[in-house]
Each structure stands twice: as structure tokens, then as C-alpha cells.
Design an enzyme around this catalytic site. Structure first.
Site: not given
Length: 506
Positions: A185, A259-261
Site C-alpha cells: 500500500q 509504503v506499507e508492505s
């Protein structure tokens, strides 16, 4: 090889191993240099790895006319390790001559371990149990302060903040039987007070281009939807507050990306422990994709960012700020369907959630020439210095034309989801008049690059005010000790006879 690869992905390197590896890379490349930027709460050093083909940048760190400066931060949360590993992998590749176009067009400042305490202690917070990731207004934690100093020291055009998000949730998974289903995201600075041209660039071009580029590479990328913690909750976007780095940096006039992975479930079966190799691959892809976009579009990115830092522009016709900023239901798209995975079977199913991603920009307040502070002045001076906000401490009495802010009521902000810190919505009215300031009182001029950011933190009507933070609870009904100073017959002065203008942190 990076320490993680050398360990065959079986054990995570600690902060000393990571530092040693990056120092080794720098010793073997004239395009890399390690710079000490501070010390953690637990006494661990924090370093930035500079990478550039420009000898001048490597010596002086200053912005250059033809190259954008990019600051990459990883591991603000110590239990989200994949970002730090991706930074090391990228640094290795650049040292070996790969991605040559990046260093021709970009100057990179890579902070692989923003929270070395958290990495070594296997925890989210630092050694003092402070969540540095949401401390960018109060600046209580030393790590947050050193990162704010890093923003000023290197003056980046683009800031990238790398995180991971766990798919296992206490209520959603343990009680309701579902896992979240997110790969990658992205979110950008989204507070409506960010420079209007900067917002147009990040939301209109960079965010969709980044999502498209990562998706085309085979990893499902989406605009940020936030944490899904239980069925039946509302969903929004990334938070609007400037307590996080993303919006704090964007309010300074910097292109800012989060970013969030996916942080995979501990109980899953993977080729490497907790799927760390795949998680690093996704973080590396996200980081490299952003840098490639930034390099290709560097001239426009620089122009937008540097113009925003030189001359902030509000979204309206006037230099006004929206003090009450919050999410509300999106009536054009009342519900949104998001995928979840059933824990017991792995079945992927879409669920409907109430869509609260409409951003409401409430009361508009014209940016005044200055703010006057009459309470806890020494403490406020230290806080302003930490933010690198210019101010003046008066030596002699001064009469000014000002507005008195009278707080009439405090109401709790509506909560979009459980676990969000409680904040207050302030109902207030103003009375214009004369104000006599005394020796020791503070004037903060708004004709400075950080003026809009300072106003959002100083004005009690703001949802992002300092007084919403623990230890600064000044909000109560009655007159407030911070005053917008307005032009008029009694004008304020910032001459040397009035006091010394403080311009930098100690």
C-alpha cells in the site's frame, strides 16, 4: 552479500551488523559515505549512507540545481525489518554499478535503521518505549528529533518512509477468523493544508504512477486503506495528522511517500522464516520503483518541491489554513469492497466496509503575520528550536494588534477505528484588540518557510495543535495564551531592538 543473505535468511542481523556492512560498502566506493546523524535512546548510533555521483554533495550535503535529493527512512518501527534489508540490498547494487541512472539524477540519503533500539530489542518502539513514528509534533523522542534535524541538514526534495503491516489482527483474526489481504500500500502527504501544487503532483501523478509501476512488476499495489482491525469498522486513508513523518515532511514542502508492505503471519509456512526473503523483495521493488520514477521525473519533482519550500500556496485564493481537518463518509462511494482471507481455509473473499475516506477541511483561518506566546516561554522556545522554527524573545514590552482566542467547548474527535489516540475538536471564538506583550514573551513570524507548519501546531483551533499532545494539555474553556498577531495601528516589530531572532536548533 548483505548480512541477511549471508545468513541464508535464517537470522536477522542486528543494528551493529547492518552498520558494519554499510561502512564496508562505503569504504569500497567513492560514491558512498557514512554520516553519523545521532544516537538512539538506548545509546546506539544512527547513520545515513550517502550515495551520489556528485563529489560536491558527498562533501557538503547541500541540494544541487540539477539533482533531486531523496531521503529514505526504514525501520522507524523496529519489528518491521524488511525495509532496512531492502535499503541494504539497494546500496549493494548501487555500489556494484547497477541502476546507474539513479545516481546520475538523484542524491540519495539512506537511513536503514531509524530505530536501532527497536531492531535489537525486537520491538516496535525505542528503548524508552516511545513510538517515534507519531512524535513529529511533540518531538519527545531523541530519534524523532534527529530525523527532524536530518530533514534540515540534507533538505530533501523527496522523503520515503518504509513500513510493514501485520496481517494478523487481535479481533479480526483471533475472534472473527480473518486475515487482512494486502501486498503493498502507498500513501502520500494528504493533509489539505499541504502546498496546493505539491498535493496536485503527489496525488495526481506520483501516487497513481507508483501503484501502476509496482503492479505491472507483479506485486498487487493499492492506495493506502489503513489498518483493518475488525469487520464492521469504518475505513479511511492514511491519517491526516502531522504527527507522522509523511504529513510533517509534506507540510515543509517535500514530496512525501509512505509504503506499507505485507508482514506475513508467524504461523504460516514459507520458504524462509516468516517469508522474510519475499518481504524484502516487495520492499526492494517498491523502493526501486519510486526512485526510478523520481529519476525520470526529477526536474518536475524538484521544481514542485523547491517552489513549495520557498513559497507555500494554500488551496484557496487566500493564504488560509484549515484548522479542523478530519475524515467523513464518502457519499459518492458510501461503501468500499476490500479483500480478506479466511484463516481456516485460505479462501479470499471481498467484504464491504463503510467508506470514510472523504477529507473534510473545516474552519479556514487566514495565516496571520505572527503568533505571540505568553505561557511556558522557555519550554516553548526549546520546542520551536527543535523544529527549526524562527522566533523572537522580546527584551522590552511591545504593543501589538492581536486576536484573543476564547475556547468555548471541547468535543472528542470521531474515531474511525479502535486504538486511535483521542483528540479534541475545539469550539472557539475570537476577539480583536490590543495586546501588551512583556519581556520574555515570544513572537513567531509566519513569513518563513516553516510558517504554515508552525501555525498548525501553535493555533489551538487546529486538529494538529501541540496542545493535543501528552504533557501539553493547555486546552480548557477560556482565553488561550497564544495569540494570532494581526497588522494594524499597533504593529509588532522583529527588529534587533526587540529581541534576537532565533534561526536554528542548537
Amino acid at each position: 552479500m548483505t548480512p541477511l543473505k549471508k545468513a541464508n535468511y535464517l537470522s536477522l542481523p542486528d543494528s551493529r551488523d547492518i552498520d558494519h556492512y554499510l561502512f564496508t560498502l562505503a569504504e569500497h566506493s567513492d560514491r558512498a559515505r557514512m554520516v553519523h546523524i545521532g544516537t538512539s535512546a538506548g545509546g546506539r548510533p544512527v547513520h545515513a549512507l550517502l550515495m551520489s555521483s556528485s563529489p560536491a554533495f558527498m562533501r557538503h550535503y547541500r541540494p544541487e540545481p540539477g539533482k533531486a535529493t531523496v531521503l529514505v527512512l526504514a525501520a522507524q518501527h523496529g519489528n518491521e525489518p524488511a525495509g532496512a534489508e531492502a535499503v541494504q540490498q539497494l546500496a549493494q547494487e548501487l555500489t556494484l554499478g547497477r541502476h546507474e541512472a539513479l545516481l546520475k539524477r538523484l542524491n540519495l540519503v539512506l537511513v536503514a535503521m531509524a530505530n536501532p533500539d527497536g531492531r535489537d530489542l525486537s520491538r516496535r518502539h525505542n528503548a524508552n518505549d516511545e513510538n517515534t513514528n507519531i512524535d513529529y509534533v511533540a518531538l519527545n523522542a531523541g530519534e524523532t528529533r534527529l530525523l527532524v534535524n536530518t530533514l534540515q541538514r540534507f533538505d530533501p526534495d523527496l522523503v520515503y518512509d518504509a513500513h510493514e503491516s501485520g496481517i494478523w489482527k487481535r479481533v479480526l483474526t483471533r475472534e472473527q477468523g480473518w486475515l487482512t489481504d494486502v501486498e503493498v500500500q502507498f500513501e502520500v502527504g494528504n493533509n489539505p493544508n499541504i502546498d496546493a501544487r505539491l498535493q496536485d503532483y503527489t496525488a495526481g501523478f506520483l501516487l497513481p504512477a507508483l501503484i501502476s509501476k509496482v503492479s505491472e512488476a507483479g506485486v498487487r499495489a493499492e492506495a493506502y486503506r489503513g489498518e483493518i482491525t475488525q469487520l464492521g469498522q469504518r475505513v479511511a486513508r492514511g491519517g491526516l495528522g502531522i504527527t507522522n513523518l509523511r504529513n510533517y515532511a509534506a507540510m515543509q514542502g517535500r514530496v512525501s511517500v509512505l509504503v506499507e508492505s505485507r508482514l506475513d503471519n508467524k504461523s504460516g509456512s514459507y520458504a524462509t522464516p516468516r517469508n522474510i526473503a519475499e518481504r524484502v523483495r516487495k520492499q526492494h521493488l517498491a523502493l526501486l520503483s519510486l526512485l526510478q520514477l523520481a529519476a525520470t521525473d526529477s526536474r518536475r519533482l524538484m521544481a514542485v518541491s523547491r517552489q513549495a519550500r520557498a513559497q507555500w500556496q494554500s488551496a484557496g485564493a487566500d493564504r488560509s489554513l484549515s484548522m479542523d481537518v478530519h475524515f467523513a463518509r464518502n457519499h459518492a462511494e458510501p461503501e468500499v469492497r476490500l479483500p480478506l482471507v479466511r484463516l481456516s481455509s485460505g479462501e479470499r473473499r471481498y467484504h464491504e466496509f463503510v467508506n470514510y475516506n472523504a477529507i473534510v477541511a473545516g474552519e479556514q483561518v487566514l495565516l496571520p503575520p505572527a503568533y505571540a506566546i505568553t505561557r511556558e516561554r522557555e519550554r516553548m522556545a526549546r520546542w520551536l528550536e527543535r523544529h527549526h522554527i524562527r522566533f523572537m524573545t522580546l527584551r522590552a514590552p511591545q504593543d501589538v494588534r492581536a486576536e484573543r482566542i476564547l475556547i468555548e467547548a471541547l468535543q472528542p474527535q470521531p474515531r474511525i477505528k479502535p486504538g486511535v489516540r483521542e483528540k479534541w475538536r475545539v469550539q472557539a471564538r475570537t476577539e480583536a484588540g490590543e495586546l501588551r506583550l512583556g519581556p520574555g514573551d515570544i513572537l513567531v513570524p509566519m513569513d518563513q518557510p516553516l510558517g504554515p507548519l508552525a501555525a498548525m501546531m501553535l493555533d489551538p483551533r487546529s486538529a494538529n495543535a501541540l496542545y493535543q499532545e501528552a504533557g501539553w494539555r493547555w486546552l480548557k474553556p477560556g482565553p488561550f495564551p497564544v495569540f494570532p498577531v494581526n497588522p494594524g495601528k499597533a504593529r509588532y516589530s522583529t527588529s534587533q531592538d526587540s529581541g534576537d531572532l532565533v534561526t536554528a536548533a542548537p
